[in-house]
Design an enzyme around this catalytic site. Structure first.
Site: not given
Length: 259
Positions: A114, A232, A234
């Site tokens: 990001c 994102h 994660e």
């Protein structure tokens, strides 16, 4: 004895206007994603002394550049933005030192997420679209711009990670090889994007949203693992294709670095 690679993570800052409350932090999702992929996460704080950076990076094997608030537009010739959108100047300055050190003075593998993707671009002389909703012109094949920012989706059924859009990957790209597909569904939490006409030096675009917003960049030099994604991953490590990004970073970092 097998040693897992050490993966650095930069940090966000808060409450910098009140020194006794000022904090440096890294979201646990990044830490857990690196660990889940087989790396040992090492948090690097935004210290004020640039001379410490080379030593701090020396023993790391790879780096994950995290997201956060917006980088200061003055760095890339942008227009003014609300102060509430911007990260503290101390993090901005440190992150640019960090990106310069990683990209120009090491060959360590780097994954940008990001804001980390945007950092790679501006560190290499590129610029950003500062607000997609008001500044981006969607492709003719997509009549309207997607709701990339979660702020646009507040109160709707698409708030948070339930919102997905497709990212198309360039055939033969590092991203396509890592993810193992020509496209994938991603979350979206950004209101800025790489300016297509101001791509940083030594970078190439290899992933796009349906409205044309740039979602993936890579280094032109194939010998190095340098990859940035606008979403994102994660937050989606329960899905193989998103965890694969961290596994690829950890894999590329095995046996590299200064140790």
């Amino acid at each position: 004895m097998h040693m897992r690679p050490l993966i650095g993570l930069n940090m966000s800052l808060s409450h910098m206007e009140a020194p006794l409350k000022a904090k440096a932090f890294c979201h646990v999702k990044y830490i857990d994603a690196v660990a889940l992929a087989g790396g040992i996460p090492i948090i690097i704080p935004p210290f004020a002394d640039r001379s410490m950076l080379a030593e701090a990076l020396e023993n790391l094997d790879g780096f994950c550049l995290i997201g956060g608030p917006d980088y200061l537009p003055s760095h890339y010739g942008g227009h003014g933005q609300p102060a509430t959108d911007l990260m503290p100047e101390r993090r901005h300055q440190f992150d640019l030192w960090l990106a310069d050190a990683l990209l120009d003075r090491t060959t360590k593998p780097v994954l940008g997420i990001c804001g980390g993707l945007q950092l790679i671009n501006i560190a290499r002389g590129g610029a950003l679209v500062q607000d997609i909703r008001s500044e981006w012109t969607a492709l003719e094949t997509q009549a309207t711009t997607l709701q990339h920012s979660d702020d646009e989706r507040k109160g709707s059924l698409h708030e948070g990670s339930s919102y997905r859009h497709t990212v198309k990957l360039a055939p033969g790209s590092l991203a396509a090889k890592v993810i193992g597909a020509k496209k994938l569904d991603t979350n979206s939490y950004h209101h800025q994007a790489i300016a297509p006409d101001r791509l940083g030096s030594g970078l190439k675009v290899t992933g796009w949203a349906p409205d044309g917003v740039i979602e993936v960049i890579e280094g032109e030099a194939e010998a190095r693992f340098l990859l940035g994604v606008q979403w994102h991953p994660e937050r989606q490590t329960d899905e193989t294709e998103h965890l694969a990004l961290f596994k690829a970073l950890v894999g590329a970092s095995s046996g590299t670095g200064g140790r």
